[in-house]
Motif scaffolding. Structure first.
Motif, PDB file in Angstrom:
ATOM      1  N   UNK A   1      58.337  94.260   8.882  1.00 22.26           N
ATOM      2  CA  UNK A   1      58.139  94.844   7.558  1.00 22.26           C
ATOM      3  C   UNK A   1      58.418  96.337   7.563  1.00 22.26           C
ATOM      4  N   UNK A   2      58.056  96.994   8.645  1.00 22.89           N
ATOM      5  CA  UNK A   2      58.267  98.442   8.751  1.00 22.89           C
ATOM      6  C   UNK A   2      59.763  98.775   8.823  1.00 22.89           C
ATOM      7  N   UNK A   3      60.528  97.956   9.523  1.00 19.93           N
ATOM      8  CA  UNK A   3      61.976  98.196   9.612  1.00 19.93           C
ATOM      9  C   UNK A   3      62.636  98.064   8.241  1.00 19.93           C
ATOM     10  N   UNK A   4      62.222  97.049   7.472  1.00 16.43           N
ATOM     11  CA  UNK A   4      62.779  96.870   6.135  1.00 16.43           C
ATOM     12  C   UNK A   4      62.366  98.022   5.220  1.00 16.43           C
ATOM     13  N   UNK A   5      61.129  98.470   5.334  1.00 19.74           N
ATOM     14  CA  UNK A   5      60.653  99.609   4.534  1.00 19.74           C
ATOM     15  C   UNK A   5      61.458 100.863   4.858  1.00 19.74           C
ATOM     16  N   UNK A   6      61.716 101.092   6.132  1.00 13.61           N
ATOM     17  CA  UNK A   6      62.480 102.263   6.542  1.00 13.61           C
ATOM     18  C   UNK A   6      63.866 102.270   5.921  1.00 13.61           C
ATOM     19  N   UNK A   7      64.515 101.112   5.878  1.00 12.67           N
ATOM     20  CA  UNK A   7      65.854 101.029   5.279  1.00 12.67           C
ATOM     21  C   UNK A   7      65.807 101.335   3.789  1.00 12.67           C
ATOM     22  N   UNK A   8      64.771 100.839   3.107  1.00 13.12           N
ATOM     23  CA  UNK A   8      64.652 101.091   1.671  1.00 13.12           C
ATOM     24  C   UNK A   8      64.418 102.575   1.388  1.00 13.12           C
ATOM     25  N   UNK A   9      63.595 103.221   2.192  1.00 16.46           N
ATOM     26  CA  UNK A   9      63.330 104.649   1.983  1.00 16.46           C
ATOM     27  C   UNK A   9      64.572 105.476   2.314  1.00 16.46           C
ATOM     28  N   UNK A  10      65.334 105.057   3.327  1.00 22.44           N
ATOM     29  CA  UNK A  10      66.598 105.752   3.625  1.00 22.44           C
ATOM     30  C   UNK A  10      67.541 105.667   2.430  1.00 22.44           C
ATOM     31  N   UNK A  11      67.619 104.482   1.805  1.00 23.07           N
ATOM     32  CA  UNK A  11      68.445 104.324   0.613  1.00 23.07           C
ATOM     33  C   UNK A  11      67.965 105.258  -0.492  1.00 23.07           C
ATOM     34  N   UNK A  12      66.666 105.305  -0.698  1.00 21.46           N
ATOM     35  CA  UNK A  12      66.091 106.145  -1.739  1.00 21.46           C
ATOM     36  C   UNK A  12      66.453 107.618  -1.512  1.00 21.46           C
ATOM     37  N   UNK A  13      66.332 108.075  -0.267  1.00 24.27           N
ATOM     38  CA  UNK A  13      66.624 109.482   0.029  1.00 24.27           C
ATOM     39  C   UNK A  13      68.117 109.787  -0.072  1.00 24.27           C
ATOM     40  N   UNK A  14      68.959 108.824   0.272  1.00 24.05           N
ATOM     41  CA  UNK A  14      70.403 109.028   0.104  1.00 24.05           C
ATOM     42  C   UNK A  14      70.732 109.208  -1.375  1.00 24.05           C
ATOM     43  N   UNK A  15      70.077 108.435  -2.220  1.00 21.85           N
ATOM     44  CA  UNK A  15      70.303 108.569  -3.658  1.00 21.85           C
ATOM     45  C   UNK A  15      69.847 109.928  -4.164  1.00 21.85           C
ATOM     46  N   UNK A  16      68.853 110.506  -3.505  1.00 23.91           N
ATOM     47  CA  UNK A  16      68.364 111.833  -3.876  1.00 23.91           C
ATOM     48  C   UNK A  16      69.179 112.962  -3.248  1.00 23.91           C
ATOM     49  N   UNK A  17      70.103 112.597  -2.353  1.00 23.16           N
ATOM     50  CA  UNK A  17      70.888 113.607  -1.659  1.00 23.16           C
ATOM     51  C   UNK A  17      70.128 114.314  -0.569  1.00 23.16           C
ATOM     52  N   UNK A  18      69.117 113.630  -0.001  1.00 26.28           N
ATOM     53  CA  UNK A  18      68.287 114.223   1.051  1.00 26.28           C
ATOM     54  C   UNK A  18      68.490 113.490   2.365  1.00 26.28           C
ATOM     55  N   UNK A  19      67.986 114.099   3.430  1.00 25.16           N
ATOM     56  CA  UNK A  19      68.171 113.555   4.774  1.00 25.16           C
ATOM     57  C   UNK A  19      67.496 112.184   4.882  1.00 25.16           C
ATOM     58  N   UNK A  20      68.262 111.109   5.188  1.00 29.83           N
ATOM     59  CA  UNK A  20      67.679 109.774   5.256  1.00 29.83           C
ATOM     60  C   UNK A  20      67.270 109.342   6.666  1.00 29.83           C
ATOM     61  N   UNK A  21      67.405 110.220   7.654  1.00 30.43           N
ATOM     62  CA  UNK A  21      67.152 109.844   9.048  1.00 30.43           C
ATOM     63  C   UNK A  21      65.662 109.573   9.264  1.00 30.43           C
ATOM     64  N   UNK A  22      65.288 108.350   9.663  1.00 26.57           N
ATOM     65  CA  UNK A  22      63.865 108.016   9.825  1.00 26.57           C
ATOM     66  C   UNK A  22      63.156 108.857  10.881  1.00 26.57           C
ATOM     67  N   UNK A  23      63.896 109.352  11.868  1.00 30.57           N
ATOM     68  CA  UNK A  23      63.264 110.086  12.957  1.00 30.57           C
ATOM     69  C   UNK A  23      63.222 111.595  12.728  1.00 30.57           C
ATOM     70  N   UNK A  24      64.092 112.122  11.860  1.00 28.84           N
ATOM     71  CA  UNK A  24      64.212 113.568  11.726  1.00 28.84           C
ATOM     72  C   UNK A  24      63.803 114.089  10.348  1.00 28.84           C
ATOM     73  N   UNK A  25      63.869 113.250   9.344  1.00 28.64           N
ATOM     74  CA  UNK A  25      63.618 113.695   7.982  1.00 28.64           C
ATOM     75  C   UNK A  25      62.125 113.712   7.678  1.00 28.64           C
ATOM     76  N   UNK A  26      61.604 114.872   7.299  1.00 28.15           N
ATOM     77  CA  UNK A  26      60.191 114.953   6.937  1.00 28.15           C
ATOM     78  C   UNK A  26      59.908 114.156   5.660  1.00 28.15           C
ATOM     79  N   UNK A  27      60.876 114.173   4.721  1.00 30.81           N
ATOM     80  CA  UNK A  27      60.705 113.379   3.499  1.00 30.81           C
ATOM     81  C   UNK A  27      60.567 111.898   3.829  1.00 30.81           C
TER      82      UNK A  27
END
Length: 483
Positions: A167-193
């Motif tokens: 479930x956590x892996x799927x959540x991470x992918x969804x949040x990466x998508x969300x941040x890409x749409x916002x034009x922000x860093x989507x990296x799960x390991x480096x992005x504070x957002x």
């Protein structure tokens, strides 16, 4: 042993007779690659693979980039010209209804002759139509079924109670998508957002709540946690930064375009790939209507969900599911390019076989593909290629499994006729052969528009019985035909 009737094969030198290719289904557990330029018959062969998997009771997930694979909706139960009539406009111009009817009768007759030559009659057509279910999902569009792309974020899954890692892996992918749409860093390991949104979302999901965007915006303003890692929330991300992130989320939330991505069916691979349905299901996720960036984002989330589903399965040596990606060019590039689709695709090519899930990827252009990932494939089907560079790239990979025959492979590839494929199956003893795919049972209409997808869904729904356990009989005899 279940076999897939793909067509007919003969020796590479062309001197032997054609014999049926009844591919053991478990051979696709070690994945397949199909390559060929426009007009080579690549899409036809991919369609035959999907049809045969469904006939064998194996559910299929199809990623459709060009708009061709919804043609699977046009698997009519008979050879009647009335079935073809609504779809003849793409084949030739017809000035009036009489000409359209004549054209439909001619096409229906050609289909009957072609399929009958491959020992597929109306009984087989009817059984396939009744025994299969074709579902078309169109993210961001109502042509098929809309898809809630952020399902793993906004719709709580039962996996949070049984498989938190998945479930956590799927959540991470969804949040990466969300941040890409916002034009922000989507990296799960480096992005504070990414980290903060993940922590806030998990806090809700682990408590049995949903993590919809309005709720996360409230949590950004008034965090329910005091620390993120070892730091206090305000030290990890200041109030102003959290306010800016919430404002960006609100702008996205207010966008009418984004709204279409937050409605529709839940992204639930386990449900789509169930094996106990009355009719075996093919789920086609069509992204032909999206632009390149949107495709990469949506398919990245989709493939991460597929990978999470695969890893939760028990081990198996039989084919229990098939993933088909038609036109993988641009989604599986070599290093250093790293689109959102690459990580899950590479992982699937390496790991899915242990769980009984096969992956078939197809492309017109082999030049910009990660061949380290494709080296995991056990079945290669190579049709006509456009350039010497394309052929050289493929031969380099094929020759690694058959030392010393590079020149022969190159010569054969240059002489291939349309709808013939140079085929190598690592499980087979006969080595490299020539494959002519059988005719598709589905009517190959060509790329379908949104309106045509809607019409095809309605036509199929009207002609499909409520329930059935029918399976199309597999034949072991062919007389030969052109596909």
């Amino acid at each position: 042993m279940t076999s897939l009737y793909l067509g007919a094969v003969r020796p590479v030198d062309g001197r032997g007779a054609c014999v049926p290719l009844m591919l053991p289904a478990h051979h696709l557990v070690t994945h397949g690659v199909v390559m060929g330029m426009t007009g080579s018959g690549k899409t036809g062969l991919v369609t035959v693979m999907v049809e045969e998997a469904l006939r064998a009771g194996v559910p299929v997930l199809v990623v459709d980039v060009k708009g061709d694979l919804p043609n699977l909706l046009l698997s009519f139960p008979s050879f009647a010209s009335s079935e073809v009539l609504p779809w003849v406009s793409g084949h030739a111009a017809a000035a009036n209804d009489v000409e359209r009817q004549r054209l439909a009768e001619r096409i229906a007759s050609e289909r009957q002759q072609g399929l009958t030559a491959w020992r597929i009659g109306e009984a087989e057509l009817g059984a396939f139509h009744a025994g299969s279910s074709i579902r078309v999902i169109t993210p961001g569009s109502s042509a098929g079924e809309p898809l809630h792309v952020l399902s793993s974020l906004e719709r709580r899954s039962a996996r949070w109670d049984t498989d938190v890692e998945s479930a956590r892996a799927a959540l991470s992918a969804a949040i990466s998508l969300l941040l890409r749409l916002l034009g922000r860093d989507p990296d799960p390991a480096k992005s504070r957002e990414h980290v903060l949104l993940s922590v806030l979302a998990e806090h809700r999901l682990l408590r049995g709540e949903s993590a919809e965007l309005p709720g996360l915006m409230q949590d950004l303003a008034a965090p329910p946690l005091t620390h993120v890692g070892a730091l206090e929330v305000d030290q990890f991300m200041s109030r102003k930064q959290r306010k800016d992130l919430a404002a960006a989320l609100n702008t996205l939330l207010a966008s009418p375009t984004f709204a279409s991505w937050r409605q529709g069916v839940t992204l639930d691979i386990a449900d789509w790939m169930q094996t106990d349905r009355p009719r075996t299901q093919a789920t086609i996720v069509s992204v032909a209507h999206l632009d390149d960036e949107e495709r990469a984002l949506v398919l990245g989330v989709l493939l991460e969900e597929v990978l999470s589903w695969v890893r939760a399965l028990p081990g198996s040596q039989r084919l229990r599911g098939l993933i088909v990606f038609d036109e993988v060019y641009g989604f599986l590039p070599p290093h250093p390019n790293n689109p959102p689709t690459k990580r899950p695709l590479v992982a699937l090519m390496k790991q899915a076989r242990a769980f009984g899930v096969g992956v078939v990827v197809a492309t017109q252009n082999p030049m910009d593909l990660d061949y380290r990932a494709l080296s995991n494939a056990g079945l290669w089907c190579i049709g006509r290629l456009q350039t010497d560079a394309d052929r050289a790239r493929v031969i380099e990979s094929l020759a690694s499994t058959a030392a010393g025959d590079s020149e022969a492979l190159a010569d054969t590839l240059k002489r291939l006729a349309p709808r013939w494929f140079l085929t190598r199956n690592t499980h087979a003893s006969e080595g490299t052969t020539l494959l002519q795919p059988r005719w598709t049972m589905s009517f190959m209409r060509g790329p379908m528009t949104r309106a045509e997808i809607q019409a095809a869904r309605s036509q199929r729904a009207a002609s499909t019985p409520a329930t059935t356990n029918s399976r199309s009989p597999h034949t072991t005899e062919i007389l030969g035909a052109s596909s």
